[in-house]
Scaffold this motif. Structure first.
Motif, short mmCIF file in Angstrom:
data_model
loop_
_atom_site.label_atom_id
_atom_site.label_comp_id
_atom_site.label_asym_id
_atom_site.label_seq_id
_atom_site.Cartn_x
_atom_site.Cartn_y
_atom_site.Cartn_z
N PHE A 152 44.88 29.78 31.15
CA PHE A 152 45.97 30.47 31.84
C PHE A 152 47.04 30.97 30.86
N GLN A 153 46.97 30.49 29.60
CA GLN A 153 48.02 30.81 28.65
C GLN A 153 47.75 32.14 27.95
N SER A 154 48.83 32.85 27.63
CA SER A 154 48.75 34.07 26.82
C SER A 154 50.08 34.22 26.09
N PRO A 155 50.15 35.10 25.09
CA PRO A 155 51.43 35.31 24.41
C PRO A 155 52.55 35.77 25.34
N GLN A 156 52.19 36.36 26.46
CA GLN A 156 53.19 36.84 27.42
C GLN A 156 53.60 35.75 28.43
N GLY A 157 52.92 34.61 28.40
CA GLY A 157 53.22 33.54 29.35
C GLY A 157 51.99 33.18 30.17
N LEU A 158 52.22 32.60 31.35
CA LEU A 158 51.12 32.21 32.22
C LEU A 158 50.46 33.43 32.85
N GLU A 159 49.15 33.42 32.90
CA GLU A 159 48.37 34.51 33.48
C GLU A 159 47.69 34.07 34.77
N GLN A 160 47.46 35.01 35.66
CA GLN A 160 46.53 34.79 36.77
C GLN A 160 45.11 35.03 36.25
N LEU A 161 44.17 34.25 36.75
CA LEU A 161 42.78 34.40 36.35
C LEU A 161 41.94 34.84 37.54
N ALA A 162 41.00 35.74 37.28
CA ALA A 162 40.05 36.19 38.30
C ALA A 162 38.69 35.58 37.99
N LEU A 163 38.11 34.92 38.96
CA LEU A 163 36.76 34.36 38.84
C LEU A 163 35.86 35.10 39.82
N GLU A 164 34.79 35.70 39.28
CA GLU A 164 33.89 36.50 40.12
C GLU A 164 32.45 36.05 39.89
#
Length: 297
Positions: free
Chosen positions: A264-276
């Motif tokens: 969930f982490q990125s340099p911009q902060g927490l990300e939403q994740l898509a699971l398909e």
């Protein structure tokens, strides 16, 4: 030095998706299969020139670009991906009158039957070019097996794959995970229970799919699962295990995905994740958006 050079050439050919076909003289042998993909050209390269007037596909209208044949090459290009059960016959006639049949089939994403970008076709398997091309194929296959064996050895020692194996076998109580959320989906040919799991002791999350195959005739097979950021589509690492390779008509099977919370982490902060989740014909069977706060609350 010679083997090293040959392996380097084989690696280059693998990147270019070049394959060898040796023609058989035995009348009982079936036509060689060529694996094609929509909007991707497949080039057949022969030892002798082809006869364009007598080279043709059957029932290709609306599914392929017009056939290109000339010199020692034939080019086929589907307008779209072929269906799982589709097959299009191709008959190539060489300038010496020899007729060579092929069957065009859908390529499998990430599978053994990957798209053919170039196929080198040889009549005489004992000729130098045929033997050299076959050697290149053998080296590619050996390297692919070595890489797959290495991957499997690494997975055997992966905690995430071990947890996914337990979940796929239905042993939730033997894992540190607890159920946080769940949905029931009715998709084409399948009913799916989706469960999002989290752990109080490990910085990990998991998703468990319990899929019932509602197709009366065909088994359900998975093509791939993808975990990526919603904002940029950047792939995230995860472990995946299936209870069985395919789910028979009317039967149920589990598919488990385990990933580290750091996904969930990125340099911009927490990300939403898509699971398909995709079945073998490329149809999306499940899509969900994951947020770390939903799992941690």
């Amino acid at each position: 030095m010679l083997l090293t050079t040959a392996e380097a050439i084989a690696r280059e050919q693998e990147e270019l998706a070049i394959r060898t076909v040796l023609l058989s003289e035995h009348p009982s042998d079936s036509a060689p299969s060529l694996y094609v993909k929509g909007k991707v050209a497949t080039v057949l390269r022969f030892e002798t020139s082809v006869d364009p007037a007598r080279t043709r596909m059957l029932a290709w209208e609306g599914r392929f670009e017009p056939l290109l044949a000339g010199g020692r090459k034939v080019v086929v290009e589907p307008l779209r991906d072929l269906g799982e059960d589709e097959g299009v016959p191709l008959l190539v006639t060489l300038s010496n009158g020899k007729q060579v049949p092929f069957l065009l089939k859908p390529a499998e994403e990430g599978g053994r039957n990957a798209v053919d970008q170039q196929v080198n076709v040889f009549e005489d398997p004992r000729g130098y070019d045929a033997m050299y091309s076959t050697l290149m194929d053998s080296l590619k296959q050996r390297r692919a097996l070595e890489e797959e064996n290495q991957r499997l050895r690494e997975e055997e020692h992966s905690a995430d794959h071990a947890l996914a194996t337990l979940l796929a076998k239905g042993n939730l109580k033997h894992t540190p995970f607890t159920r946080r959320q769940g949905w029931r989906l009715k998709e084409e040919g399948a009913d799916i229970l989706v469960e999002v799991l989290s752990s109080k002791t490990l910085p990990k999350m998991a998703v468990l799919f319990t899929l019932t195959n509602r197709d009366a005739k065909k088994p359900w097979r998975m093509m791939e699962a993808r975990l990526s950021t919603v904002s940029g589509g950047n792939s995230r690492a995860f472990a995946l295990r299936m209870q069985q390779e395919e789910i028979a008509p009317g039967a149920m099977g589990r598919i488990a995905v385990v990933a580290d919370d750091s996904a969930f982490q990125s340099p911009q902060g927490l990300e939403q994740l898509a699971l398909e989740l995709f079945r073998s014909d490329g149809l999306s069977q499940a899509y969900l958006v994951l947020e770390q706060r939903f799992i941690r609350e």
